[in-house]
Write an enzyme that holds these catalytic residues in place. Structure first.
Site, mmCIF file in Angstrom:
data_model
loop_
_atom_site.group_PDB
_atom_site.id
_atom_site.type_symbol
_atom_site.label_atom_id
_atom_site.label_comp_id
_atom_site.label_asym_id
_atom_site.label_seq_id
_atom_site.Cartn_x
_atom_site.Cartn_y
_atom_site.Cartn_z
ATOM 1 N N ASP A 69 5.498 18.577 50.821
ATOM 2 C CA ASP A 69 5.891 18.018 52.108
ATOM 3 C C ASP A 69 5.745 16.503 52.153
ATOM 4 O O ASP A 69 6.738 15.784 52.206
ATOM 5 C CB ASP A 69 5.183 18.711 53.273
ATOM 6 C CG ASP A 69 3.685 18.832 53.123
ATOM 7 O OD1 ASP A 69 3.151 18.350 52.114
ATOM 8 O OD2 ASP A 69 3.046 19.396 54.012
ATOM 9 N N GLN A 74 9.590 26.520 54.499
ATOM 10 C CA GLN A 74 9.160 26.122 55.839
ATOM 11 C C GLN A 74 9.592 24.680 56.093
ATOM 12 O O GLN A 74 9.647 23.871 55.163
ATOM 13 C CB GLN A 74 7.636 26.207 55.955
ATOM 14 C CG GLN A 74 7.092 25.839 57.338
ATOM 15 C CD GLN A 74 5.658 25.355 57.291
ATOM 16 O OE1 GLN A 74 5.371 24.166 57.279
ATOM 17 N NE2 GLN A 74 4.734 26.294 57.272
ATOM 18 N N GLU A 100 7.635 24.184 61.854
ATOM 19 C CA GLU A 100 6.398 23.588 62.375
ATOM 20 C C GLU A 100 6.694 22.258 63.062
ATOM 21 O O GLU A 100 7.403 21.420 62.517
ATOM 22 C CB GLU A 100 5.421 23.341 61.217
ATOM 23 C CG GLU A 100 4.146 22.603 61.607
ATOM 24 C CD GLU A 100 3.308 22.202 60.406
ATOM 25 O OE1 GLU A 100 2.113 21.886 60.604
ATOM 26 O OE2 GLU A 100 3.825 22.197 59.281
ATOM 27 N N HIS A 129 9.415 21.058 58.748
ATOM 28 C CA HIS A 129 8.903 20.264 59.868
ATOM 29 C C HIS A 129 10.045 19.991 60.842
ATOM 30 O O HIS A 129 11.165 19.692 60.423
ATOM 31 C CB HIS A 129 8.383 18.906 59.376
ATOM 32 C CG HIS A 129 7.109 18.992 58.618
ATOM 33 N ND1 HIS A 129 6.688 17.979 57.767
ATOM 34 C CD2 HIS A 129 6.136 19.940 58.576
ATOM 35 C CE1 HIS A 129 5.533 18.310 57.235
ATOM 36 N NE2 HIS A 129 5.177 19.483 57.713
ATOM 37 N N SER A 180 5.699 23.389 52.493
ATOM 38 C CA SER A 180 5.005 23.680 53.744
ATOM 39 C C SER A 180 5.363 22.594 54.749
ATOM 40 O O SER A 180 4.622 22.334 55.688
ATOM 41 C CB SER A 180 3.483 23.756 53.521
ATOM 42 O OG SER A 180 3.002 22.645 52.804
#
Length: 553
Positions: free
Chosen positions: A336, A142, A171, A144, A363
């Site tokens: 992260d 995943q 995200e 950012h 994440s």
């Protein structure tokens, strides 16, 4: 005293700019094996847990009560508590014991019993456990996607590149709260340009986040935080019960969601109750399980500097990731927020998840340069893409990313920026100029992005939201603007929320097929079982552009 030149050189090394502290169990500054942690115990009467981890039921706080009533399979609890913790630890890394056989024990544990099991394991043994206990067979990643200007066109371009590079979830968040709708639109549009089916979210305060999800701006959420002590929970005006209610709100509207927790938060807030970080995180994960969330974002996350400062802190981070999997939860295993000045230490921390593979190894891998990361900076950013890909190639592992060609990235970024330009026009938002599209296409970060009139944008966003726009308006607008393929992707994503298949544990979408722990369960049982890096996957990973072809030698 005459100084050693060697020690002078070592003193200047990046790692010595990091902060370190000695253990202080009374204040929770201890990663694992605290002498103040409770001993495992459980007593069941008439199907109800009346004693847990040294407390009688009349001594339970609200977290104990919630866990006892909702998070433990009671029928097997006394048997499991009486089983030697070392035996269960060995089962976790024994290739002759299946994941399902381990879950028969771990789903009936108390929080202290889970901690007691993990205290017996080395990092290597925990990594073996992660290889087997990960819910979905295939690992993923995943990213950012943020910037300091809240530039929606840059977010769209960065999201397109991120999806093209292999991220299955993206995200975003905001610097200024009122830009949330356009940031959410940007990451939604860009993701579907890069690779249709990528899931997106916009991290905000929970009411706004839920509203955006219900209106089709986003597909999932993960910033629903839970804590390991009652005082920290109530400081946030929350309880396990309110979080469970919120989880049901998301699920009932077809939105994937997972809770967030991680070691260090209770220490930072001053109410660790004299317990180890792993024990408090164990309580968080049992709350997550009991609330019905399909997964968790854990691994210290934004509090990583705390476990990173104490002995064994990185080991504890891996232990809490494994514990999430022991409870059958999807695990987005952090990696992260930045926590060190040392590139060597950064990689060492991440290998714990990269090598065995987790549901989402990061994440929040920053798809932007770190100066644009609005989640306080990531352990990995856009300048590390090639390093990540080479590490995958070196070790023959799948850590969720793929090498890409420059012309493909430029084309995807440009298409995403142009789609935003067209949609803004259709939605009556202030114009995105051709110059802005050009800048977003080739930009490294927001330093190359053209400034906009923020006051005008915010006013227009408010008017748009007051009109009640939803994903249906995005579908119509993109189709009218000449991007029917992107419109179709968003239509398909909206249908997924109706079907609800991607609410299953560890769900991702590949070619509009949902892959989850239901239809792709992890079946690792030793060499040449479970997920194998082979065929096209291995070809994609190993064929980096800078590798010299045999015909060129």
């Amino acid at each position: 005293m005459k100084k050693s030149k060697r020690f002078e050189v070592l003193a200047d090394r990046p790692v010595n700019k990091d902060g370190f502290v000695e253990e202080w169990p009374e204040e929770g500054l201890i990663a694992m094996n605290s002498p103040l942690d409770p001993k495992p115990s459980v007593k069941v009467e008439n199907g109800v847990i009346v004693e847990m981890d040294g407390k009688a039921r009349d001594q339970f706080d609200m977290i104990d009560t919630f866990i006892a009533d909702h998070a433990i399979i009671v029928d097997n609890a006394e048997k499991v508590c009486g089983t030697d913790s070392l035996k269960i630890a060995r089962m976790l890394c024994d290739i002759n014991v299946t994941r399902d056989q381990v879950l028969e024990y771990t789903l009936s544990m108390t929080p202290a019993k889970a901690v007691d099991v993990l205290n017996n394991m080395t990092v290597l043994e925990m990594m073996m456990g992660v290889t087997k206990m990960r819910a979905r067979k295939q690992p993923s990643n995943q990213a950012h996607v943020t910037n300091v200007k809240d530039s929606a066109v840059q977010i769209a371009a960065d999201a397109a590149e991120g999806a093209l590079r292999g991220f299955d979830e993206l995200e975003t968040t905001v610097g200024v709260g009122r830009f949330a709708p356009t940031n959410a639109i940007g990451i939604l549009i860009g993701s579907q340009v890069g690779r249709p089916g990528v899931l997106t979210q916009c991290a905000l305060e929970e009411a706004t986040e839920l509203q955006l999800g219900m209106r089709g701006f986003t597909a999932y959420a993960e910033t629903i935080s839970v804590y390991g002590t009652e005082q920290v929970f109530t400081d946030g005006d929350d309880t396990p019960y309110s979080k469970a209610f919120l989880a049901s709100c998301y699920a009932s509207r077809g939105l994937k969601m997972r809770f967030t927790s991680g070691s260090g938060s209770e220490v930072l807030m001053g109410f660790a109750d004299g317990k180890s970080m792993l024990y408090l995180e164990s309580r968080c994960l049992f709350v997550t399980k009991g609330a019905g969330s399909q997964g968790t974002q854990n691994g210290s996350v934004s509090c990583v500097g705390v476990p990173g400062a104490v002995p064994g802190g990185v080991r504890e981070i891996l232990a809490e990731n494994l514990l999430a999997m022991m409870l059958g939860l999807e695990c987005a295993s952090s990696n992260d927020q930045t926590f060190t000045h040392s590139d060597l230490r950064k990689v060492a921390r991440s290998l714990m998840q990269m090598v065995p593979g987790t549901d989402f190894i990061c994440s929040g891998y920053s798809s932007t340069p770190n100066y644009d990361n609005m989640f306080a900076g990531s352990n990995w950013d856009a300048e590390d893409y090639d390093d990540w890909n080479v590490i995958q190639r070196d070790l023959k592992i799948d850590a969720g990313l793929r090498p890409v060609k420059e012309d493909e990235v430029v084309a995807a970024r440009n298409k995403a920026a142009r789609a935003m330009q067209g949609l803004f026009k259709e939605l009556g938002l202030p114009e995105i100029t051709d110059a802005e599209v050009e800048a977003a296409t080739y930009a490294h970060g927001s330093k190359e992005i053209i400034d906009r009139n923020s006051v005008e944008d915010i006013k227009a966003i408010e008017q748009m939201m007051n009109r009640g726009v939803t994903a249906i308006d995005f579908i119509k607008g993109l189709n009218n603007a000449g991007f029917p393929d992107i419109a179709e992707s968003i239509f398909n994503m909206t249908k997924q929320k109706v079907a609800g298949d991607y609410l299953h544990t560890s769900a991702i979408i590949k070619d509009w097929h949902v892959i989850s722990a239901v239809n792709q369960p992890n079946d690792y049982l030793g060499p040449m079982t479970g997920y194998q890096v082979e065929g096209k996957t291995w070809d994609d990973i190993k064929n980096i552009e800078r590798a010299i072809a045999a015909t060129d030698i």
